[in-house]
Design a protein around this motif. Structure first.
Motif, short mmCIF file in Angstrom:
data_model
loop_
_atom_site.label_atom_id
_atom_site.label_comp_id
_atom_site.label_asym_id
_atom_site.label_seq_id
_atom_site.Cartn_x
_atom_site.Cartn_y
_atom_site.Cartn_z
N SER A 186 -15.47 13.71 1.74
CA SER A 186 -14.86 13.00 0.64
C SER A 186 -15.26 13.66 -0.63
CB SER A 186 -15.43 11.50 0.73
OG SER A 186 -16.74 11.41 0.53
N SER A 223 -11.90 4.54 -9.83
CA SER A 223 -10.72 3.71 -9.31
C SER A 223 -9.48 4.58 -9.80
CB SER A 223 -10.87 2.20 -10.13
OG SER A 223 -9.98 1.49 -9.50
N SER A 242 -6.23 11.97 -3.10
CA SER A 242 -7.49 12.60 -3.58
C SER A 242 -7.35 13.12 -5.09
CB SER A 242 -7.52 13.91 -2.88
OG SER A 242 -8.08 13.71 -1.45
N GLY A 264 -10.02 9.92 -0.46
CA GLY A 264 -10.16 8.39 0.12
C GLY A 264 -9.66 7.44 -0.85
N PHE A 265 -9.05 7.86 -1.68
CA PHE A 265 -8.51 6.39 -2.72
C PHE A 265 -7.19 5.88 -2.34
CE2 PHE A 265 -11.52 8.87 -5.27
CZ PHE A 265 -12.02 7.90 -6.18
N GLU A 266 -7.18 4.59 -1.92
CA GLU A 266 -6.31 3.87 -1.63
C GLU A 266 -5.32 3.08 -2.69
OE1 GLU A 266 -5.30 0.60 1.94
OE2 GLU A 266 -7.26 0.85 1.02
N ILE A 267 -4.19 3.45 -2.61
CA ILE A 267 -3.37 2.83 -3.71
C ILE A 267 -2.72 1.48 -3.22
CG2 ILE A 267 -1.29 3.09 -5.28
CD1 ILE A 267 -3.92 5.15 -5.71
N HIS A 285 0.78 -1.24 0.17
CA HIS A 285 0.05 0.16 -0.05
C HIS A 285 0.88 1.13 -0.15
CE1 HIS A 285 -3.67 -2.04 1.29
NE2 HIS A 285 -2.95 -3.00 1.53
N ASP A 323 -4.00 12.52 0.34
CA ASP A 323 -5.32 12.73 0.76
C ASP A 323 -5.68 14.01 1.24
OD1 ASP A 323 -7.95 11.69 0.53
OD2 ASP A 323 -7.87 10.70 2.37
N PHE A 373 0.01 6.46 2.08
CA PHE A 373 -1.11 7.43 2.47
C PHE A 373 -2.02 7.34 1.20
CE2 PHE A 373 2.12 9.41 -0.09
CZ PHE A 373 1.80 10.02 -1.34
N LYS A 374 -3.29 7.73 1.51
CA LYS A 374 -4.45 7.73 0.60
C LYS A 374 -4.47 8.88 -0.54
CE LYS A 374 -7.55 5.12 3.21
NZ LYS A 374 -9.15 5.39 3.71
#
Length: 173
Positions: A42, A102, A12, A59-62, A6, A37, A9-10
């Motif tokens: 959101s 996504s 934006s 809030g998009f997680e990579i 991961h 983020d 960090f998330k």
């Protein structure tokens, strides 16, 4: 690095709508930015005018996956490695806006989205993200080994039959 990694960090995503003076298309949506983020709601509008509008989606997680390593490799070997953001036009607060669904760093995943008729925009990645991706890719990418195939003889015979059966068996698996 684990097989699934991961980004620490998330992120934006900022989408931009521009008004066009074009008789076929009056508006154009495009990816404007990918940022670390941003705290707060959101989804929110950042800017609104007659000419352009900016929306932020947080809030998009990579997440990187080992089986996507060939796609990361293709992205890194391009002239400018980039983010791939898939988005759709949807109704939100009474207006139609481009909503990101996504985000990925895999060229192959983005290609699958486009094959499925999804809208995908790109944006160059920062050098620190590209370095993180390169480190992961170096650990998990294994180039496909090319196998030499024997071509059947044009003279016919047992060898041709054997190779034809092998081709049929390979197609069934």
């Amino acid at each position: 690095m684990d097989k699934t990694s991961h980004l620490p960090f998330k992120v934006s995503i900022v989408m931009q709508r521009q008004t066009l003076s074009n008789r076929w298309q009056s508006l154009q949506w495009q990816l404007l930015d990918v940022l670390p983020d941003v705290p707060g709601p959101s989804t929110r509008q950042l800017r609104a005018s007659e000419q352009e509008m900016h929306w932020l989606f947080a809030g998009f997680e990579i997440v990187l996956y080992a089986d996507e390593a060939p796609g990361y490799f293709l992205n890194l070997s391009s002239d400018a490695p980039c983010w791939f953001v898939m988005w759709r036009l949807e109704e939100f607060d009474g207006q139609e806006i481009a909503i990101p669904k996504s985000i990925t760093l895999s060229y192959n995943e983005a290609a699958r989205w486009m094959d499925g008729s999804e809208q995908v925009d790109t944006l160059p990645v920062a050098s620190d993200i590209a370095s993180w991706l390169a480190e992961y890719t170096q650990e998990y990418y294994e180039p496909e080994v090319k196998k030499k195939r024997k071509h059947p003889s044009f003279e016919g015979g047992v060898g041709v039959d054997k190779m034809a059966r092998a081709e049929l068996n390979r197609g069934r698996s």
